[in-house]
Scaffold this active site. Structure first.
Site, mmCIF file in Angstrom:
data_model
loop_
_atom_site.group_PDB
_atom_site.id
_atom_site.type_symbol
_atom_site.label_atom_id
_atom_site.label_comp_id
_atom_site.label_asym_id
_atom_site.label_seq_id
_atom_site.Cartn_x
_atom_site.Cartn_y
_atom_site.Cartn_z
ATOM 1 N N PRO A 1 47.057 41.917 47.885
ATOM 2 C CA PRO A 1 47.042 40.526 48.361
ATOM 3 C C PRO A 1 46.859 40.436 49.876
ATOM 4 O O PRO A 1 46.518 39.374 50.384
ATOM 5 C CB PRO A 1 48.402 39.973 47.927
ATOM 6 C CG PRO A 1 49.228 41.139 47.547
ATOM 7 C CD PRO A 1 48.333 42.292 47.265
ATOM 8 N N GLU B 1 55.196 47.149 44.487
ATOM 9 C CA GLU B 1 55.174 46.411 45.760
ATOM 10 C C GLU B 1 53.982 46.809 46.618
ATOM 11 O O GLU B 1 53.674 46.166 47.595
ATOM 12 C CB GLU B 1 56.466 46.676 46.538
ATOM 13 C CG GLU B 1 57.703 46.098 45.886
ATOM 14 C CD GLU B 1 57.541 44.618 45.565
ATOM 15 O OE1 GLU B 1 57.349 43.825 46.499
ATOM 16 O OE2 GLU B 1 57.605 44.267 44.376
ATOM 17 N N ARG C 1 27.053 41.022 37.838
ATOM 18 C CA ARG C 1 26.013 40.033 37.491
ATOM 19 C C ARG C 1 24.908 39.949 38.542
ATOM 20 O O ARG C 1 23.875 39.328 38.307
ATOM 21 C CB ARG C 1 26.610 38.670 37.157
ATOM 22 C CG ARG C 1 27.368 38.007 38.262
ATOM 23 C CD ARG C 1 28.328 36.968 37.707
ATOM 24 N NE ARG C 1 27.680 35.923 36.927
ATOM 25 C CZ ARG C 1 26.925 34.953 37.432
ATOM 26 N NH1 ARG C 1 26.721 34.914 38.735
ATOM 27 N NH2 ARG C 1 26.379 34.051 36.665
ATOM 28 N N ASP D 1 23.566 29.837 41.558
ATOM 29 C CA ASP D 1 25.021 29.812 41.391
ATOM 30 C C ASP D 1 25.685 29.138 42.585
ATOM 31 O O ASP D 1 25.184 29.210 43.695
ATOM 32 C CB ASP D 1 25.582 31.243 41.338
ATOM 33 C CG ASP D 1 25.394 31.872 39.981
ATOM 34 O OD1 ASP D 1 24.949 31.172 39.066
ATOM 35 O OD2 ASP D 1 25.702 33.065 39.862
HETATM 36 N N1 ADE Z 1 47.220 42.573 43.857
HETATM 37 C C1 ADE Z 1 48.202 41.641 43.865
HETATM 38 N N2 ADE Z 1 47.739 40.443 44.212
HETATM 39 C C2 ADE Z 1 46.403 40.585 44.461
HETATM 40 C C3 ADE Z 1 45.370 39.716 44.871
HETATM 41 N N3 ADE Z 1 45.589 38.421 45.106
HETATM 42 N N4 ADE Z 1 44.143 40.223 45.023
HETATM 43 C C4 ADE Z 1 43.908 41.525 44.800
HETATM 44 N N5 ADE Z 1 44.836 42.393 44.398
HETATM 45 C C5 ADE Z 1 46.085 41.943 44.235
#
Ligand code: ADE
Length: 246
Positions: free
Chosen positions: A88, A115, A153, A168
């Site tokens: 994330p 984590e 794609r 697209d």
């Molecule tokens: N792992 C946990 N959350 C994620 C996200 N938003 N994008 C990519 N990998 C992740």
């Protein structure tokens, strides 16, 4: 194109990759997805892939040794393939990045869990940390599927000619216009007259206007980078005035 995917859930990819255009492309051998079981690179009886974080705190961290072995084993086969770790805190994945990644013959996708991943793996083995959005998933596997789909794609031959990716959303820099099909009247809603007119120029103008309208409303920041013609700019000014009034 080959996507190597390092994961503790190799079966996760079975069903989704049998479906739709990506499923077809895999069957035809245009793309290949190679899930690699991270646990097969562990050496202990419990096949451990995680441990408690130094410094304390909640959650577990993926230990470096199996990840290093797994990545190195694919690197040997995949030579120059970039290593992408899902996280994330990574760079936000978008269409432009999908296009860039589609130029590689192979990608190594690493699915994090728990984590996170020991930082030394990132420092030594990872070329790019990638996030698919501002939310937290329980692991990188859904993100890997998103990247395989969006990049896959764009590989020549994956989409049929009537499924072309050139129009697209995002490929044009704008969000796409709305679509209609039969029936002409549904409940009490009619298909916009212009789409039935057979006048291709008018239809294109209507679609462009709708694209601009929807982009202005939902993602105005995209307009700053989009390739806009003088008539687009005129339309946008008109739309902005209407928005201000409404
Ligand atoms: N792992 C946990 N959350 C994620 C996200 N938003 N994008 C990519 N990998 C992740």
């Amino acid at each position: 194109m080959i996507f190597h995917v390092i994961t503790i859930f190799p079966d996760y990819f079975d069903s989704p990759l049998k479906q739709g255009v990506i499923g077809r492309a895999i069957k035809e051998g245009i793309i290949e997805v190679n899930p690699i079981d991270l646990r097969s690179f562990t050496t202990d009886r419990h096949r451990t892939t995680d441990d408690r974080p130094y410094g304390g705190g909640a959650g577990m961290v993926m230990i470096p040794q199996p990840l290093a072995k797994a990545i190195s084993s694919v690197k040997r086969e995949g030579k120059d393939a970039p290593v992408i770790l899902f996280s994330p805190s990574g760079q936000l994945f978008d269409h432009q990045l999908a296009r860039e990644l589609s130029c590689h013959k192979e990608l190594i996708l690493v699915c994090g869990r728990y984590e996170g991943v020991d930082q030394r793996i990132i420092d030594r083995f990872v070329d790019l940390e990638l996030s698919i959005g501002d939310y937290v998933l329980s692991g990188g596997e859904p993100a890997a599927l998103v990247v395989i789909d969006a990049v896959g794609r764009l590989i020549p031959g994956v989409l049929g000619s009537d499924e072309s990716a050139v129009n697209d959303s995002f490929a044009t820099g704008l969000l796409e216009h709305p679509h209609y099909t039969r029936p002409r009247r549904f409940i009490d809603m009619d298909v916009p007259e212009v789409l039935l007119s057979g006048d291709h120029k008018k239809i294109e103008e209507w679609r462009r206007k709708k694209s601009l309208e929807i982009t202005l409303k939902r993602r105005p920041e995209l307009l700053e980078k989009a390739n806009l013609s003088p008539s687009d700019i005129r339309l946008l000014n008109q739309l902005k005035k209407e928005q201000d009034k409404g």
